[in-house]
Design a protein around this motif. Sequence first.
Motif, PDB file in Angstrom:
ATOM      1  N   TRP A  58       0.864  -1.130   0.003  1.00  0.00           N
ATOM      2  CA  TRP A  58      -0.177   0.029   0.021  1.00  0.00           C
ATOM      3  C   TRP A  58       0.940   1.196  -0.164  1.00  0.00           C
ATOM      4  O   TRP A  58       0.439   2.361   0.500  1.00  0.00           O
ATOM      5  N   ALA A  63       5.492  -1.615   5.378  1.00  0.00           N
ATOM      6  CA  ALA A  63       4.322  -2.495   5.657  1.00  0.00           C
ATOM      7  C   ALA A  63       4.400  -3.750   4.728  1.00  0.00           C
ATOM      8  O   ALA A  63       5.065  -3.564   3.672  1.00  0.00           O
ATOM      9  N   ALA A  65       2.289  -7.307   3.227  1.00  0.00           N
ATOM     10  CA  ALA A  65       1.041  -8.248   2.793  1.00  0.00           C
ATOM     11  C   ALA A  65       1.106  -9.469   2.378  1.00  0.00           C
ATOM     12  O   ALA A  65       2.048  -9.655   1.342  1.00  0.00           O
ATOM     13  N   SER A  67      -0.875 -13.416   1.689  1.00  0.00           N
ATOM     14  CA  SER A  67      -2.383 -13.889   1.717  1.00  0.00           C
ATOM     15  C   SER A  67      -2.254 -15.187   1.125  1.00  0.00           C
ATOM     16  O   SER A  67      -1.112 -15.834   0.546  1.00  0.00           O
ATOM     17  N   ALA A  76      -7.874 -11.368   8.799  1.00  0.00           N
ATOM     18  CA  ALA A  76      -6.558 -10.706   8.739  1.00  0.00           C
ATOM     19  C   ALA A  76      -5.932 -10.931  10.321  1.00  0.00           C
ATOM     20  O   ALA A  76      -6.560 -10.687  11.410  1.00  0.00           O
ATOM     21  N   LEU A  78      -2.789  -9.458  12.354  1.00  0.00           N
ATOM     22  CA  LEU A  78      -1.628  -8.218  12.175  1.00  0.00           C
ATOM     23  C   LEU A  78      -0.550  -8.565  12.904  1.00  0.00           C
ATOM     24  O   LEU A  78      -0.327  -8.909  14.003  1.00  0.00           O
ATOM     25  N   SER A 119      -5.088 -13.277   5.367  1.00  0.00           N
ATOM     26  CA  SER A 119      -4.179 -12.180   5.271  1.00  0.00           C
ATOM     27  C   SER A 119      -3.392 -12.066   6.327  1.00  0.00           C
ATOM     28  O   SER A 119      -3.742 -12.091   7.556  1.00  0.00           O
ATOM     29  N   ILE A 121      -1.055  -8.790   7.782  1.00  0.00           N
ATOM     30  CA  ILE A 121      -0.729  -7.471   7.343  1.00  0.00           C
ATOM     31  C   ILE A 121       0.197  -7.005   8.598  1.00  0.00           C
ATOM     32  O   ILE A 121       0.086  -6.919   9.585  1.00  0.00           O
ATOM     33  N   THR A 123       1.957  -3.944  10.067  1.00  0.00           N
ATOM     34  CA  THR A 123       1.704  -2.722  10.215  1.00  0.00           C
ATOM     35  C   THR A 123       2.710  -2.088  11.184  1.00  0.00           C
ATOM     36  O   THR A 123       2.867  -2.304  12.335  1.00  0.00           O
ATOM     37  N   LYS A 132      -1.578   1.801  11.536  1.00  0.00           N
ATOM     38  CA  LYS A 132      -2.676   0.918  11.183  1.00  0.00           C
ATOM     39  C   LYS A 132      -3.779   1.949  10.533  1.00  0.00           C
ATOM     40  O   LYS A 132      -4.588   1.573   9.634  1.00  0.00           O
ATOM     41  N   LEU A 135      -2.894   2.418   6.637  1.00  0.00           N
ATOM     42  CA  LEU A 135      -3.213   1.362   6.226  1.00  0.00           C
ATOM     43  C   LEU A 135      -4.888   1.523   6.099  1.00  0.00           C
ATOM     44  O   LEU A 135      -5.513   0.980   4.805  1.00  0.00           O
ATOM     45  N   ALA A 140      -6.260  -1.016   2.984  1.00  0.00           N
ATOM     46  CA  ALA A 140      -5.827  -2.352   3.514  1.00  0.00           C
ATOM     47  C   ALA A 140      -6.913  -3.232   3.976  1.00  0.00           C
ATOM     48  O   ALA A 140      -6.596  -4.478   3.874  1.00  0.00           O
TER      49      ALA A 140
END
Length: 385
Positions: A58, A63, A65, A67, A76, A78, A119, A121, A123, A132, A135, A140
Motif C-alpha cells: 500500500w 508495511a 501483505a 495472503s 486478517a 496483524l 491475510s 498485514i 503494520t 494502522k 493502512l 488495506a
Amino acid sequence: MSVGSLVAARIAAHADQVIGLARQIHAHPELGFEEKNASRWTAATLSKLGLETSTNAWGIPTAIAGSAGPGPLHVAILAEYDALPRIGHACGHNLIAASAVAVANGLLPYVTELGIRLSVIGTPAEESGGGKQLLLDRGAFAGIHFAAMTHPGPRDVARPTVIALAGLDITYRGRAAHAAAFPHHGVNAADAATIAQVSLGLLRQQLEPADRLHGIVTGGGTAPNIIPDRTSLRYMARALTRERLDQVMERVRACFEAGALASGADLELTEYLPRYSNMIHREDILQLYRKRATELGRTFEEGVTISTDMGNVSQHVPSIHPMIGLNCAAGNHEPEFATACVGSAADTALIDGATALARTIVDVATDENLRTALQMEQSATASPR
C-alpha cells in the motif's frame, strides 16, 4: 484429528522457526517506519511458508501483505514490529510479528477446507505513527471480515481497556536575551512551558478517572544565562472514547494557549500522529479465544489500560486484541520488560498465543452462524461501527 488439533500440532512442530524470528527482531530494534530489517525478515518467512507476500505494501515502505486461500470469509492477522527509543522491544512487538507468522503457518494447509482467505498485514509504527490508520486510509482492510492479534503483557488479559489517544508536539518561540544584563529584552519560551505544565497539573483534578495526560520537555534552552527563545514539548492525552478525547483536547489546548498568553511567546501546536480510537471488542470471538487459551493453561486477569491503533481497526472491522502473559513483574514500556520479551517464558507465550488465536480462527470458520454474521456486517470501507 480435528482441524484445530492439526493446526496446533503444526504450530508446535515449527516453533523453532518463529522463535528464531522473534529473537532476531528483538536483537535489532527499529523505530516506527524504520523497521526495514524486521519487515523484510517477517515477509521473507511468510514467503518461505508459501504465502503470496509483498513488501512496500500500500505504498508504505515497511508495511507487508501476505495472503493465502480462496475465501469467502476473509480473516486478517496483524503483525507489529516497531520498537521504542532507547529501551528497544519493551512492548514485545517482536513477539507479535512472530506470532502472526506462526498463526499463518498453522492455518496455511487448511485454508481451502476452512473456506477462508487468510491475510497477514504487517503494520508499522504502532508506537509513534499510527500505521494502522494509514493502512485503513489506503484500503488495506477493505473486504476483511475479522481482524486479530495477540499482544504481550505481564499477565493474560482477554479484554484490555483500550482507550483513545492523541499525540501533541508543542513549540513556544520567544526572544533570546542576556539573562542578567538585559532580561527585560527577552521573551522566555521556557516560562510559557512552565505555565502550561502548571495549568495541566491543575486541570487533572477535573478530569475523569480514565483520562490521562503525560509528556516530556524535548528542548528547553541552550544556556542558563540566555533567556530561552525556543522550548518544545511532546505530550499525550487519552480518554475512554474518541468523543471524550475531543472534550479533553479542548481543555488541553487551552492550557498550552495560556502559556503563550501569559509569557508573550508564540505557540505552535500540532498532532504528530493520527488519533487512536478506543477498542470495540468482538465479544463472541473473544470468548472463543478465552476458551482456547484456557485449554492451554492460561488464566486471565483484568484491569490493564492501554492505547493502540488497533482501536482504529476495530471501528471498521470486527476485532480482538487479547494480551498474552509473560508472567513477569515488569510492565510494558519498562526496560525489564524488553528483557522478558526474549527467553523461555517469551517463547512459551509466543506459541501459546499463536495456538489459541489460530484455533479461534478455526472455530469462527466452522461456526456457520458466526461466519455468516461476520460476512453480513460492514466492511472496512463502510462507516465506523
